[in-house]
Every structure is written in structure tokens, then in C-alpha cells.
Design a protein around this motif. Structure first.
Motif: not given
Lengths: 110, 114
Positions: B2-29
Motif C-alpha cells: 500500500a502507498g501512503v494512506m490518508q483519511n478521511p478523504r473529505h471532511l466538513v466542519r463548522r467554524r470552531g470545531q476540531e479537525a483530525r486528519l490521519r496519515c499512515s506512511p508507506m511500509k518501512g517509511h
């Protein structure tokens, strides 16, 4: 403080002809230069790179030239194909970190 | 492979909320980078991390933004109290070593702040 600049926002080329994308940089500490290709809604995809100790690197239809005295690099694509239409980013690397140019939109017409 | 995996692909938030973006690097990186692309602009460096360490955060806004890359699990880019100006595509990249040249990018996470 734009350390890497792509001064042409767009380039239009006929299929089969050569595409030349240009990039200028200011920081002499960059040790690697790379070109990435990007389609809308996708991540950048690596194309080709060149070490700062070389002046040319070729991979199939893609050739990158580096002129260190002028702090200038270019990407040549020949022959250009419609599938090459995308945004091309030049990037320069120092201590692992990449600094990107603003991108050039390449359109190859059939 | 697998390549670099990011989620979520799309995220909608209202002003003042928190956003968390995740990233799993390539194996061995073990090197992870976060970049942001604002509309009509190029990719801007935000932060460079290795496992459990922030190496370079010179591109991170001073407030509301933080990043981590724990010993186990993905790298997280956290944006607190989001504002409309945070709307952008956030890209994660990984590499196996410092001097490898090429960074491998994920597909990006597109944050929209309403």
C-alpha cells in the motif's frame, strides 16, 4: 519569500511536440530537485529528480536539466502526449524537506 | 504494497470545531511530512516528523495546529477551532530516510469549513 518559483502559470503544447517547463530557485543549500505531476483531487506523483551534483537526468520521455550557476532547472517532455496534461510542480529538497513552486498547468492538445 | 494512506478523504466542519486528519506512511517509511494546498496555490510545507519526534515545524501556524507521529499508529494533524481559512487540501508524504530524495504522497484530505 518564494524560494522556488515557476513563473509560467500555464503552458499549451501540441501533441508530439516538446514541452519545456521551467523553475528557478534562490537557495544554494538545496541538494535535490524533483518534478511532480498532479491531477485534480489526487496527490502529487513523482516524475523525475536530479542531484545538485549533476546537470542532466533522463528517464524515457522526461529529461531534467539543472543549471546551478543560474539556479535554474527545466523539465523537457518529448514527445508530449494528451495524457501528460496535468499540473507540474518543481520542488527543491534540503534536509529532507521539499519546497514547492506554484505549479504550471500543462495542456497537450491532440 | 500500500502507498501512503490518508483519511478521511473529505471532511466538513463548522467554524470552531476540531479537525483530525490521519496519515499512515508507506511500509518501512519512518519520515512523515504534512503539506497544505490552499485553493489556486502550490503545496506549502507544514511539518516534518519521525516516530515520536517533531523534526521541523517551521511551516505550522503558531496556534490551533499540532501534529504527532506516535510510536504506534498513524500520524495525526490536528486543527482546533477551525476557521474558514483552514479550508484546503492537506497532503501527507513519507520517505524511508532523510537523504532519499523522493517523497511519496497520499491522495490528500480535503477539509471544508462552513
Amino acid at each position: 519569500d518564494q524560494q522556488v518559483k515557476q513563473n509560467s502559470p500555464s503552458l499549451s503544447v501540441q501533441e508530439g511536440r516538446i514541452s519545456i517547463l521551467n523553475c528557478d530557485y534562490t537557495n544554494s543549500m538545496f541538494d535535490y530537485f524533483l518534478w511532480y505531476k498532479k491531477y485534480p483531487a489526487e496527490g502529487p506523483t513523482f516524475l523525475i529528480s536530479i542531484s545538485s551534483i549533476k546537470d542532466k537526468n533522463e528517464d524515457g520521455r522526461f529529461t531534467v536539466f539543472l543549471n546551478k550557476s543560474a539556479k535554474h532547472l527545466s523539465l523537457h517532455i518529448v514527445p508530449s502526449q494528451p495524457g501528460d496534461s496535468a499540473v507540474y510542480f518543481c520542488a527543491a529538497q534540503s534536509y529532507g524537506k521539499l519546497t514547492f513552486g506554484q505549479g504550471t498547468i500543462l495542456t497537450v492538445h491532440p | 504494497n500500500a502507498g501512503v494512506m490518508q483519511n478521511p478523504r473529505h471532511l466538513v466542519r463548522r467554524r470552531g470545531q476540531e479537525a483530525r486528519l490521519r496519515c499512515s506512511p508507506m511500509k518501512g517509511h519512518s519520515h512523515v511530512y504534512w503539506y497544505r494546498q490552499l485553493p489556486e496555490e502550490g503545496l506549502k510545507f507544514m511539518v516534518y516528523l519521525q516516530k515520536e519526534n517533531i523534526i521541523d515545524e517551521s511551516g505550522m501556524p503558531k496556534e490551533r495546529f499540532s501534529a504527532e507521529f506516535p510510536k504506534e499508529g498513524p500520524s495525526i494533524l490536528r486543527i482546533q477551532q477551525v476557521v474558514r481559512g483552514d479550508s484546503a487540501a492537506y497532503f501527507c508524504a513519507s520517505s524511508p530516510s532523510l537523504a532519499s530524495g523522493e517523497l511519496f504522497f497520499g491522495e490528500g484530505s480535503r477539509l471544508t469549513v462552513l
